[in-house]
Enzyme design. Structure first.
Site, PDB file in Angstrom:
ATOM      1  N   ASP A  23       0.860  -1.183   0.000  1.00 52.37           N
ATOM      2  CA  ASP A  23       0.000   0.000   0.000  1.00 52.37           C
ATOM      3  C   ASP A  23       0.896   1.233   0.000  1.00 52.37           C
ATOM      4  O   ASP A  23       2.114   1.117  -0.043  1.00 52.37           O
ATOM      5  CB  ASP A  23      -0.930  -0.036   1.234  1.00 52.37           C
ATOM      6  CG  ASP A  23      -2.269   0.616   0.950  1.00 52.37           C
ATOM      7  OD1 ASP A  23      -2.289   1.801   0.551  1.00 52.37           O
ATOM      8  OD2 ASP A  23      -3.302  -0.050   1.107  1.00 52.37           O
ATOM      9  N   ASP A  35     -10.709  -1.858   2.774  1.00 62.16           N
ATOM     10  CA  ASP A  35      -9.510  -1.530   1.993  1.00 62.16           C
ATOM     11  C   ASP A  35      -8.421  -2.527   2.363  1.00 62.16           C
ATOM     12  O   ASP A  35      -7.609  -2.289   3.263  1.00 62.16           O
ATOM     13  CB  ASP A  35      -9.076  -0.092   2.263  1.00 62.16           C
ATOM     14  CG  ASP A  35      -8.158   0.431   1.167  1.00 62.16           C
ATOM     15  OD1 ASP A  35      -7.731  -0.362   0.299  1.00 62.16           O
ATOM     16  OD2 ASP A  35      -7.855   1.642   1.175  1.00 62.16           O
ATOM     17  N   VAL A  36      -8.433  -3.656   1.672  1.00 58.70           N
ATOM     18  CA  VAL A  36      -7.552  -4.769   2.037  1.00 58.70           C
ATOM     19  C   VAL A  36      -6.478  -5.039   0.988  1.00 58.70           C
ATOM     20  O   VAL A  36      -5.507  -5.720   1.249  1.00 58.70           O
ATOM     21  CB  VAL A  36      -8.368  -6.055   2.305  1.00 58.70           C
ATOM     22  CG1 VAL A  36      -9.392  -5.819   3.422  1.00 58.70           C
ATOM     23  CG2 VAL A  36      -9.071  -6.565   1.056  1.00 58.70           C
ATOM     24  N   LYS A  37      -6.663  -4.522  -0.206  1.00 56.92           N
ATOM     25  CA  LYS A  37      -5.685  -4.657  -1.301  1.00 56.92           C
ATOM     26  C   LYS A  37      -5.103  -6.072  -1.390  1.00 56.92           C
ATOM     27  O   LYS A  37      -3.904  -6.264  -1.521  1.00 56.92           O
ATOM     28  CB  LYS A  37      -4.585  -3.603  -1.169  1.00 56.92           C
ATOM     29  CG  LYS A  37      -5.141  -2.166  -1.339  1.00 56.92           C
ATOM     30  CD  LYS A  37      -4.066  -1.123  -1.498  1.00 56.92           C
ATOM     31  CE  LYS A  37      -4.637   0.257  -1.740  1.00 56.92           C
ATOM     32  NZ  LYS A  37      -5.371   0.843  -0.600  1.00 56.92           N
ATOM     33  N   ARG A  38      -5.980  -7.061  -1.364  1.00 60.64           N
ATOM     34  CA  ARG A  38      -5.531  -8.430  -1.492  1.00 60.64           C
ATOM     35  C   ARG A  38      -5.280  -8.761  -2.958  1.00 60.64           C
ATOM     36  O   ARG A  38      -5.792  -8.073  -3.862  1.00 60.64           O
ATOM     37  CB  ARG A  38      -6.578  -9.393  -0.925  1.00 60.64           C
ATOM     38  CG  ARG A  38      -6.887  -9.203   0.567  1.00 60.64           C
ATOM     39  CD  ARG A  38      -5.646  -9.240   1.434  1.00 60.64           C
ATOM     40  NE  ARG A  38      -5.948  -9.376   2.851  1.00 60.64           N
ATOM     41  CZ  ARG A  38      -5.630  -8.476   3.790  1.00 60.64           C
ATOM     42  NH1 ARG A  38      -5.012  -7.346   3.454  1.00 60.64           N
ATOM     43  NH2 ARG A  38      -5.906  -8.711   5.063  1.00 60.64           N
TER      44      ARG A  38
END
Lengths: 317, 317
Positions: A116, B111-114
Site C-alpha cells: 500500500d 480496503d484490504v488490497k488483497r
C-alpha cells in the site's frame, strides 16, 4: 536473509513447506472433531461456529505437520488467505501457527502479499516490527506486492532491518495469467517483471548480509524456469522464494537454474504436495479416529518433504 | 455497484470516510482508558495487552465517528493495515467495525488490497462470500491488487456476483512513487496503468448494473487529476474509488473530472481530514474525560464530513 540461509545450510535443504489448509486438505474427521468441540465452548449463539471449529482443526493439522517436518526443513510458509477465509478466528489460527512453528525452530515466511502507500505500508510493517514491543504476528519474513513503488516498500525495509527479518517482493508469479501485466513489453525493450526485478535489486542494495544476499528477496515462480535463470543472473544479491513446485507443475529440474553456483540463492515452496500427501495413502479412510488421521497426515508430509529435499539435492549436485 | 450508487444518491454525497485509526489519531485519554480496561479482563500474562487495549479504543473511536456521520455519508472505508498493526486483536476490531457500520446502514469498503494466484484468491474471496454460510468479514466491497492478472481476479468477481458485492481494483494509486511501475511506458505507447485500466474495464464487462457501472471498480488517486479525467473517458463502465483527498493534497476541484456527466461514477475518500479533525479543535485538551474527547472527535468528524460533502456538491454542480 542470513538467518534463513543458515537454516537452509543447517538442514541441507532449500525447501519450505506451505501451510495452506483448506477444508478439502484437512481430513474430515479432524474437521468434525473440532466443529463439535467449538460447539461446546463457544458461548453465544455464534453464527461463526463453523469458522471457529475449522480454525481449531487447522491449527491441530498444522501442528501435526510442523512436528513431523521441523527437523528436516528450515522453514514454513503459511498462506494467510487460507486463514482469512475463516474470518478473524482464522487469523488467530494463523498467528498461533506462526508462533508454534518458530518455537520449533522454523523460519516463518508469512505469505501475506501486502502492499500500500507509505503511511499504510508503515502500519502493515508492524507484521515485522510488532506493536508496542510485542511481536503480534510471529513472522520472520513476509511477501510484498510492488505495484505501488518504493514508498510502499521502504517502511517494510526499515522494519526488517530493525528486527533482523526479511521481505520477498513479487517479481514473477507462478500463475498462468501473470503474463497479462508482468510480461508486458516496455518501450525500452524490457518486460515489466524485469523492470520490477531491477527495482527490487536496487531496493535491497543497502541491506546485503554476510552471504551476499539482501533482506529484500524476490518471489519467482517455478513455472518459468528460463526466466528464473535469467533473473538469477540479473539479480545477483536477491534471494528467491520459488512457489509453484509440485501441484502447480514445477520440478527440481525446472528450479535448478534459480540457484547460484554454490547451490544457494533460493528456497522452493511446496504446499499441497506435502500437506495433502496423505490423500494418496491407502491406509487412510474416513472411519479412522481423528488422531490416527493426523498421524497419517504427519507421516505422509514427512515422507513427501524428504522426497522433495532429496530431489532438490540431486538437481543441485 | 448498484447498492453503492443508490446510497450515494440517497445521501446526495459521493464521499466515503476512511476509518484508519492510529495511536496518534485517537485521543490519548481514550487509548489509556481501554488500556486499563484490557489490563483488568485479559487473563494471562499476555504480552499483547497494549494491542488488546488499543483495539478496544479503536472500536470506540470508530463507533463514535460512525454514529456521527451515518446519516450524511453513504459509506465508510476501514483500512485493514491500521488494524493488522495490532495483530489479531486489531483484526477482531476491524470486523466489529465493519459489522457495526453495516448495522448503521453504511456501505462498507474493506480496503484490504488483497491479490494472489487463483486458488489463493478464491480463499481471499471469502471476504465477500463468507465461510459456510456465515458472513465473517462484513464488507460490501474490497480493494484488490491486479499485479497477478485475471486468474487472481476471477474468484473475486464470482464471489461479488453471488453476494451482490463489489470490487475496486488498483489502477493508479495516489502515492508519489506509484510512477515507478504504473507510469512505465509500454512498447505500444500506453502506460502500464492505462493497460491495467483496460483490463479492469474488460474484467467487469459482464457485470454491468442498472446505472451502467460494473461490479469491478477502480482505485484512481485524487493526486492525478488529469490522468483521472482521461481514465474516466477510457473506462466508461468502471466506478472509481478516489483516495488522496485532503491530507494527501486532493481537492474537490482535482477530483471533479473523475465523475461522469451526471455527477456519478466516483466516490471520494478522506480519512485523516475527517477522523483527525478534532486535533484542530481548541476545546480539546488531554485533561478531558475519555467520553468528552470522543464527543469532540464525533462533532469534528461530522463537521468535516459535511464540509467535504458541500465542497464536492459545489465542484460537481
Amino acid at each position: 536473509m542470513d538467518r534463513l540461509i543458515e537454516a537452509i545450510e543447517d538442514k541441507q535443504n532449500p525447501s519450505v513447506v506451505g501451510l495452506d489448509p483448506t477444508p478439502a486438505l484437512v481430513p474430515v474427521q479432524v474437521m468434525d472433531a473440532y466443529h463439535i468441540e467449538a460447539d461446546e465452548y463457544v458461548e453465544d449463539d455464534d453464527d461463526n461456529l463453523a469458522a471457529t471449529g475449522a480454525a481449531a482443526a487447522y491449527f491441530e493439522y498444522n501442528r501435526a505437520i510442523i512436528d513431523a517436518v521441523a527437523d528436516i526443513v528450515p522453514a514454513v510458509k503459511p498462506q494467510i488467505a487460507m486463514y482469512e477465509a475463516l474470518g478473524p478466528a482464522g487469523v488467530d489460527c494463523y498467528t498461533m501457527t506462526c508462533q508454534y512453528a518458530r518455537e520449533q525452530g522454523l523460519y516463518v515466511i508469512g505469505d501475506v502479499k501486502r502492499g500500500d502507500i507509505g503511511s499504510t505500508a508503515a502500519a502493515y510493517a508492524k507484521h515485522l516490527s510488532g506493536f508496542d514491543g510485542a511481536d503480534v504476528w510471529h513472522e520472520d519474513a513476509i511477501t510484498i506486492n510492488p505495484y505501488l513503488g518504493s514508498d510502499g516498500i521502504e517502511p517494510f525495509t526499515a522494519a526488517a532491518g530493525e528486527t533482523d527479518r526479511d521481505l520477498f517482493i513479487l517479481v514473477r508469479t507462478s500463475n498462468p495469467s501473470s503474463a497479462q501485466i508482468q510480461e508486458l513489453e516496455l518501450a525500452d525493450g524490457a518486460r515489466v517483471y524485469e523492470h520490477v526485478a531491477d527495482l527490487v535489486e536496487q531496493w535491497g542494495a543497502d541491506t546485503i548480509g554476510r552471504f551476499g544476499y539482501a533482506r529484500t528477496g524476490a518471489v519467482v515462480g517455478a513455472t518459468h524456469p528460463e526466466e528464473g535463470a535469467a533473473l538469477r543472473a540479473r539479480m545477483p544479491h536477491t534471494f528467491f522464494l520459488v512457489p509453484g513446485y509440485g501441484a502447480q507443475g514445477g520440478t527440481a529440474q525446472s528450479v535448478a537454474g534459480m540457484f547460484d553456483r554454490d547451490g544457494s540463492g533460493a528456497i522452493v515452496n511446496s504446499s499441497r504436495g506435502i500437506i495433502g500427501a496423505w490423500r494418496d495413502d491407502p491406509r487412510y479412510s474416513e472411519t479412522l479416529e481423528a488422531q490416527t488421521a493426523l498421524d497419517l497426515v504427519a507421516a505422509n508430509a514427512r515422507a513427501a518433504a524428504e522426497d522433495m529435499r532429496d530431489q532438490l539435492r540431486v538437481a543441485l549436485a
